[in-house]
Write an enzyme that holds these catalytic residues in place. Sequence first.
Site: not given
Length: 175
Positions: A113, A109-110
């Site tokens: 958070d 995934d990028d």
Amino acid sequence: MAGEAPELSAQERAGKAFPVSWDQFHRDCRALTWRLNEVGPFHAVIAITRGGLVPAAIVARELGVRIIDTVCIASYDHDKQGELQVLKGMSEAAMKLGGGTGKGLLIVDDLVDTGKTGRLVRDMLPDAHFATVYAKPKGRPLVDTFITEVSQDTWIFFPWDTALSYHPPLRDGAA
Ligand SMILES: O=P(O)(O)OC[C@H]1O[C@H](OP(=O)(O)OP(=O)(O)O)[C@H](O)[C@@H]1O
Ligand SMILES: Nc1nc2[nH]cnc2c(=O)[nH]1
Ligand SMILES: [Mg+2]
């Protein structure tokens, strides 16, 4: 309700901006692959869409992996986090490659958070290796390999969400 302050988006709450160019992103993905190369080999790459698609393509190219699957998850509507929705799970073929638990699979995934997206995917594939390009402190414990940590109050702007535009000089009040 009338009189109540409007709810701030995650992006507004973040305060600090961390814009990433295509060039920077490509370099960070390559750096991630250097680390992953020590951990693999992997049977397949699983991209968490949509943000994971670009890093997954770069990482898979560098690692020589040609089987790529997606887990399609939506949480942030632009910049507000709502309920997580799994819009599409993994294919049966990829699940088989990972022996049902994700062993030998690489999830990409990028960023992480709050870690909610990462937690969901980890629960689906507990033995997979989870890699992201960027990590914020709350999500960091969920990630096996990442490249750059940014503070929790930073919002990362990816090149596919941004465009070059005029920026006024500092002395004219630019932030
Ligand atoms: O750790 P969390 O707080 O769960 O946030 C991280 C997730 O949020 C973003 O995806 P988003 O839901 O915005 O969808 P997108 O990838 O389609 O942009 C990002 O790509 C991660 O997948
Ligand atoms: N673009 C972007 N999406 C996010 N989703 C959760 N956190 C972030 C962030 O910092 N940037
Ligand atoms: Mg995402």
